[in-house]
Design an enzyme around this catalytic site. Structure first.
Site, PDB file in Angstrom:
ATOM      1  N   ASP A 284       0.702  -0.908   0.083  1.00  0.00           N
ATOM      2  CA  ASP A 284       0.447  -0.109  -0.114  1.00  0.00           C
ATOM      3  C   ASP A 284       1.055   1.244   0.446  1.00  0.00           C
ATOM      4  OD1 ASP A 284      -2.427   1.827   0.075  1.00  0.00           O
ATOM      5  OD2 ASP A 284      -2.814   0.530   1.950  1.00  0.00           O
TER       6      ASP A 284
HETATM    7  C1  BGC Z   1      -5.142   2.945   0.532  1.00  0.00           C
HETATM    8  C2  BGC Z   1      -5.049   2.246  -0.896  1.00  0.00           C
HETATM    9  C3  BGC Z   1      -5.048   2.765  -2.242  1.00  0.00           C
HETATM   10  C4  BGC Z   1      -4.011   3.876  -2.644  1.00  0.00           C
HETATM   11  C5  BGC Z   1      -3.725   3.444  -3.706  1.00  0.00           C
HETATM   12  C6  BGC Z   1      -3.898   4.602  -0.338  1.00  0.00           C
HETATM   13  O1  BGC Z   1      -3.966   5.030   0.440  1.00  0.00           O
HETATM   14  O2  BGC Z   1      -5.341   2.372   1.513  1.00  0.00           O
HETATM   15  O3  BGC Z   1      -6.276   1.566  -0.560  1.00  0.00           O
HETATM   16  O4  BGC Z   1      -5.664   1.393  -3.211  1.00  0.00           O
HETATM   17  O5  BGC Z   1      -4.022   4.580  -0.871  1.00  0.00           O
HETATM   18  O6  BGC Z   1      -4.383   4.526  -4.200  1.00  0.00           O
END
Ligand code: BGC
Length: 760
Positions: A284
């Site tokens: 993530d």
């Molecule tokens: C979130 C994810 C997301 C990623 C990319 C993160 O802050 O937890 O769910 O896919 O950002 O945008």
């Protein structure tokens, strides 16, 4: 005949395996060849995933993207859209980087791309697997038409804590329902062939247990027994992988004291070895860097730990890019570990067909003709209507008659930008109709819709400001609150019915939006009280990304329709349901508690050694509270219809089964009300005696059926040994002979029940 069929099936299976085997051989040969040409730096470059920042989804943004592409320092980009921009970036990779390796383009396409469907918790409320798959298919068509080939979805984190804002992004509290949905989403995105120009690589997230954050505070620690993990939290990730999801995202939290992004047990032992996952593992957003704050070491150390644990791609933080070469030189990581990660990135690109044609997703014509089509909007309207859950309908307040004047009042009445809900980062917020606009478009001149200027979401300007992100504003009305209420009352004076559009703004749920107070904010409560004093029929149309605590509203308001955030066509769908064109059929995928103190509250809890007697709400020395009963306000699976379904008793031709048999369970359901309607018939079991404690009820099947008024249908379920299995103390997936209860009903509380036995 049976034998011929078996031979045919077997040879089909064999030939499919051969084709796959041959494809894999071709892919392996190609990638082996490419890897031989790559320097270590180029391999590390492939592990770097950057954001182009069109949607800001984290606290840092990538820089120097163009020069990094040229240097071969980027494997993937996310949050960049349109075939023109993506072609331009891809051209740089193809013509100006040494090895011309194409880039993969991702985005958070969570519940639709431009045509926005209900938030995932809303989609889960439809319990309609075919529909859910179709929404993912449409999302894939639109996103790929706009240049993308990878989505960070489905989010399958089980959550039993509505304080956690991201409960809105998943399918709720139940393992079985979430697993079924995970599979449909993956099949919808990826369809039958990932290399087609209209299929999107799925990324199941957040692996693992992210939804179990302590106290419902986002990004917080999790701690859970292996027993609960295996039986309740892990199955949805596994279901997505078994359905073919080709990528997975690590979560921010720790598991057994080791953060997911550096957890070797999770990413290698469980994921690769036990589950045989052969796709791409991505972190993530800056999750590698965050291992520093988790207390695991400096950037070089945590990058090393993460690679060794089994991470292939590092999202945004660039720890891999900036430290892995040094770690290699110092003997802290091996080239084989870097090559392993690089291979998974290259395989994803190969499967997407990018080596064959790096521009296959850059068709400007498709971007013009395949996005926001009439057909897609029709599906969005259907999905929204089916996602709404009717929580209360006293004296048949609903459906409304298509006549007279309806006043639509409240902070959510006139804000189009709030309709799509959280994580619809690609939605065109300016063009999304508000509730009032959508209702007017659906109803034409048949009904006179009146509305007011607006009202405040909350009394607290800070909360209002924090709940206003991604351009989804509900501007503050600086007039005194009495004046605002006065205006609402004036507008409602001549109305036959009042629709109160209240609840949360879309950014009060979602990422980084945890709350400790789940009541409707005070300013809205005051407005509702004033509206109730008019004595007119009132329908609360409730917008929310999570279960709220609605005890007061349930006592005072005659009708409550929970509409979550319904997407682009919310307004039309609300009109469809309020005026009876659609009979509501949504069922809650998460329990609505009476108050925050009951959380976590979920239907499939264990019994305790001191359960309450049936129908008691307090008994001394029993498991309960002094001040509130153990019951939820609305149980899991709950949702009313305009009609009434009467359940007959459970019929079983046999009351025992061997491990190789299936047990038939039948129930006759009669529509005894005034409307045709759909019903979600739910089947639960309880393992009565075993080597471990088991939940009081577990969903094991459901069917959504349509029954015309005055008619009845028999619904049959088959229980097999598989449905009775669980992970025991040795983490073996087994069944234990003995007595079981089976329940069938309209929700997890109101059920018919019977007993059967699994024989040795
Ligand atoms: C979130 C994810 C997301 C990623 C990319 C993160 O802050 O937890 O769910 O896919 O950002 O945008």
């Amino acid at each position: 005949m049976k034998i011929i069929k078996q031979i045919l099936c077997y040879s089909l299976l064999l030939s499919t395996q051969l084709v796959h085997g041959q494809e894999n051989q071709e892919m392996n040969a190609f990638i082996d060849g490419l890897l031989k040409k790559m320097t270590v730096e180029e391999k590390i470059g492939q592990l770097n995933l950057v954001t182009a920042g069109e949607a800001v989804t984290g606290s840092v943004v990538s820089t120097d993207v163009e020069s990094k592409i040229k240097a071969g320092n980027i494997g993937g980009i996310f949050s960049m859209t349109s075939p023109v921009k993506i072609r331009k970036a891809q051209e740089i990779a193809i013509s100006q980087s040494r090895l011309k390796i194409p880039i993969i383009f991702g985005m958070d396409v969570i519940h639709g791309y431009k045509t926005i469907f209900p938030i995932p918790l809303g989609l889960a409320s439809t319990w309609d697997m075919g529909l859910i798959r179709k929404t993912a298919r449409v999302a894939a068509i639109e996103a790929t038409a706009d240049g993308l080939n990878w989505t960070f979805s489905p989010m399958v984190d089980i959550s039993r804590d509505p304080r956690w804002g991201r409960i809105s992004e998943g399918s709720g509290e139940d393992t079985y329902l979430s697993s079924r949905i995970a599979k449909e989403m993956v099949l919808g995105y990826q369809a039958d062939d990932l290399s087609k120009n209209n299929t999107l690589m799925a990324c199941v997230k957040h692996f693992a247990l992210y939804g179990a954050a302590e106290a419902g505070r986002d990004y917080h620690t999790t701690d859970m027994s292996l027993h609960r993990m295996y039986n309740e939290y892990l199955p949805p990730y596994k279901a997505a992988i078994d359905a073919g999801a080709m990528s997975i995202m690590t979560s921010f939290n720790d598991i057994n004291g080791v953060p997911a992004s550096s957890n070797h047990w999770l990413l290698t032992d469980l994921l690769r070895k036990d589950w045989k996952f052969n796709g791409l593992v991505v972190t993530d957003y800056t999750a590698v860097n965050e291992l520093i704050d988790h207390g695991l070491g400096d950037l070089q150390k945590v990058s090393e730990l993460s690679l060794k644990a089994g991470v292939d791609m590092d999202m945004v933080g660039e720890g891999f890019l900036t430290t892995l070469k040094k770690s290699l030189d110092e003997g802290k990581v091996t080239e084989a570990e870097i090559t392993r990660a690089c291979r998974y990135v290259l395989e994803a690109k190969y499967r997407l067909g990018l080596f064959e044609d790096p521009f296959r997703y850059c068709d400007e014509q498709r971007a013009k003709t395949e996005i926001l089509t009439e057909e897609h909007l029709k599906l969005a309207r259907e999905a929204a209507g089916k996602s709404f859950v009717l929580l209360k309908n006293d004296k048949n307040t609903l459906p409304l008659k298509k006549q007279g004047t309806v006043a639509v009042i409240g902070p959510l009445a006139n804000t189009g930008s709030n309709m799509p809900g959280t994580w619809s980062v690609s939605a065109d917020l300016v063009k999304t109709p508000s509730l009032v606009e959508g209702m007017k478009a659906a109803l034409g001149k048949e009904v006179n819709i009146v509305s007011h200027l607006g009202s405040n979401l909350t009394d607290d300007p800070i909360l209002q400001e924090r709940s206003t992100m991604f351009g989804r504003t509900i501007p503050r009305d600086e007039r005194p609150s009495d004046t605002i209420i006065e205006e609402a009352l004036n507008i409602s004076r001549d109305a036959d019915v009042i629709v109160a559009a209240l609840g949360e703004s879309s950014e009060m749920s979602g990422e980084s939006s945890s709350r400790t107070d789940l009541n409707i904010p005070q300013s809205q409560r005051r407005l509702l009280e004033a509206l109730l004093k008019t004595g007119k029929p009132i329908v609360l149309v409730l917008f929310t990304g999570r279960p709220l605590t609605l005890t007061w509203e349930n006592e005072h308001v005659p009708a409550i329709l929970n509409v979550w955030f319904g997407g682009t066509e919310t307004g039309k769908a609300v009109a469809d349901v309020l005026f009876g064109t659609i009979n509501p059929s949504g069922k809650l995928p998460a329990t609505f508690p009476q108050n925050v103190g009951q959380i976590p509250l979920y239907y499939s809890h264990k019994n305790t050694g001191r359960p309450l007697a049936k129908d008691a709400w307090f008994q001394k020395f029993r498991s309960n509270y002094l001040d509130v009963s153990n019951e939820p306000l609305f149980p899991f699976g709950f949702g009313l219809s305009y009609t009434t379904f009467k359940y007959g008793p459970i019929e079983m031709p046999k009351t025992n089964m061997s491990k190789t048999e299936n047990l038939k369970i039948s129930v006759r359901i009669e529509n005894i009300g005034q409307y045709d309607g759909e019903e979600v018939v739910q089947l639960y079991i309880q393992d009565l005696v075993g080597s471990q404690t088991r939940p009081v009820k577990e969903l094991k099947g459901f069917q959504k059926i349509f029954i015309k008024k005055g008619e009845s249908k028999e619904v049959d379920f088959m229980i097999s040994e598989e449905d009775l299995k669980f992970y025991n103390q040795d983490l073996k997936f087994i069944s234990e002979p003995g007595k079981f209860k089976v329940f069938v009903g309209t929700n997890s509380r109101d059920t018919e029940e019977a007993e059967f036995e699994l024989l040795d």
